[in-house]
Scaffold this active site. Structure first.
Site, mmCIF file in Angstrom:
data_model
loop_
_atom_site.group_PDB
_atom_site.id
_atom_site.type_symbol
_atom_site.label_atom_id
_atom_site.label_comp_id
_atom_site.label_asym_id
_atom_site.label_seq_id
_atom_site.Cartn_x
_atom_site.Cartn_y
_atom_site.Cartn_z
ATOM 1 N N CYS A 1 2.509 -1.454 -0.784
ATOM 2 C CA CYS A 1 2.472 -1.283 0.676
ATOM 3 C C CYS A 1 1.733 -2.436 1.370
ATOM 4 C CB CYS A 1 1.919 0.085 1.051
ATOM 5 S SG CYS A 1 2.431 0.549 2.708
ATOM 6 N N HIS B 1 4.165 4.452 -2.316
ATOM 7 C CA HIS B 1 2.866 4.811 -2.855
ATOM 8 C C HIS B 1 2.728 6.306 -2.874
ATOM 9 C CE1 HIS B 1 0.836 3.451 1.174
ATOM 10 N NE2 HIS B 1 1.940 4.048 1.381
HETATM 11 N N1 GLN Z 1 -0.830 -1.546 7.412
HETATM 12 C C1 GLN Z 1 0.485 -1.708 6.855
HETATM 13 C C2 GLN Z 1 1.556 -1.146 7.757
HETATM 14 O O1 GLN Z 1 1.320 -0.229 8.497
HETATM 15 C C3 GLN Z 1 0.536 -1.118 5.463
HETATM 16 C C4 GLN Z 1 0.308 0.369 5.459
HETATM 17 C C5 GLN Z 1 0.013 0.939 4.108
HETATM 18 O O2 GLN Z 1 -0.482 0.286 3.191
HETATM 19 N N2 GLN Z 1 0.262 2.228 4.018
HETATM 20 O O3 GLN Z 1 2.662 -1.614 7.738
#
Ligand code: GLN
Length: 242
Positions: free
Chosen positions: A96, A197
């Protein structure tokens, strides 16, 4: 002499949402259950990495503000070592927010956060809704055949792969990289990125084993009793409607 999997978690406190610690624990257990050694170290902001000291680098998920803290550090302090590690086929696994930071840039609020530049991809935080939900993708990885990866995604960023890059998988259900092109994640040799995830590895024990085996240079792994893991995988697939 049994081999030891040496894992380095990048920014384990900042880049750590949605079960990233559980994923690391799962790698540890699967090594232990097979009599393999397991070492875990963490590197934080400002700390350098020895590219030869680890077999697998784990970069977990993060909120935009935590990513912003890590991005500059990744690009300035750790970039060269990660490129050297990838060149000797150490596994670099980004989940992610960590996946987004494997690329060239993450653009949000009119600024551009740099990435490690390990793969040719860019991520843009668009105005639309976050891409949230259960997701399943079909994956082809060398030595693992065609498999399904099932998990959960929650990202505001939309990721676009450069024309020379290969997605990790094809979306069967869910949004994937950007909700439009049917691609999910990226795979480039031993560098793997994915938006999936939640407890990704416990739900997809086959991927955990692929990561362990690849990180140990193609080690053949003894089979384990995966009754519970298989049930978790089926439940994750059902949740995604696949
Ligand atoms: N901050 C990133 C987004 O919102 C990744 C989010 C995450 O790792 N869940 O795209």
């Amino acid at each position: 002499m049994p081999k030891t999997l040496r894992v380095c978690a990048l920014y384990p406190d900042l880049m750590n949402i949605y079960a990233d610690r559980g994923n690391l624990l799962f790698l540890e257990r699967r090594c232990e259950w097979r009599g393999l050694g397991f070492e875990l170290s963490g590197v934080d902001l400002g700390e350098t990495i020895d590219p030869d000291a680890h077999d697998l680098f784990y970069l977990g998920g993060g909120q935009d503000r935590d990513q912003a803290l890590c991005a500059q550090d990744l690009a300035e302090v750790k970039r060269d070592a990660l490129h050297a590690a990838a060149a000797r086929d150490a596994v670099i696994f980004g989940v992610c927010g960590g996946y987004q930071l494997l690329g060239h840039a993450y653009e949000l609020d009119g600024t551009e956060l740099p990435g490690a530049g390990l793969v040719d991809l860019r991520t843009v935080r668009e105005d639309g809704p976050r891409l949230i939900g259960n997701v399943a993708i079909e994956v082809k990885l060398a030595g693992a055949g065609t498999r399904v990866l099932a998990g959960f995604e929650n990202h505001g960023g939309r990721t676009h792969l450069g024309s020379g890059e290969t997605a990790l998988g094809t979306v069967l259900s869910g949004h994937g990289n950007n909700g439009r092109d049917g691609h999910e994640g990226v795979q480039k040799g031993s560098v793997i990125g994915t938006y999936l995830h939640g407890p990704l590895l416990p739900k997809n024990a086959w991927l955990a084993d692929w990561l362990i085996s690849t990180a140990l240079g193609g080690e053949t792994l003894a089979p384990l009793d995966d009754t519970l893991e298989d049930a978790a995988h089926r439940a994750a697939r059902r949740a995604a409607g696949v």
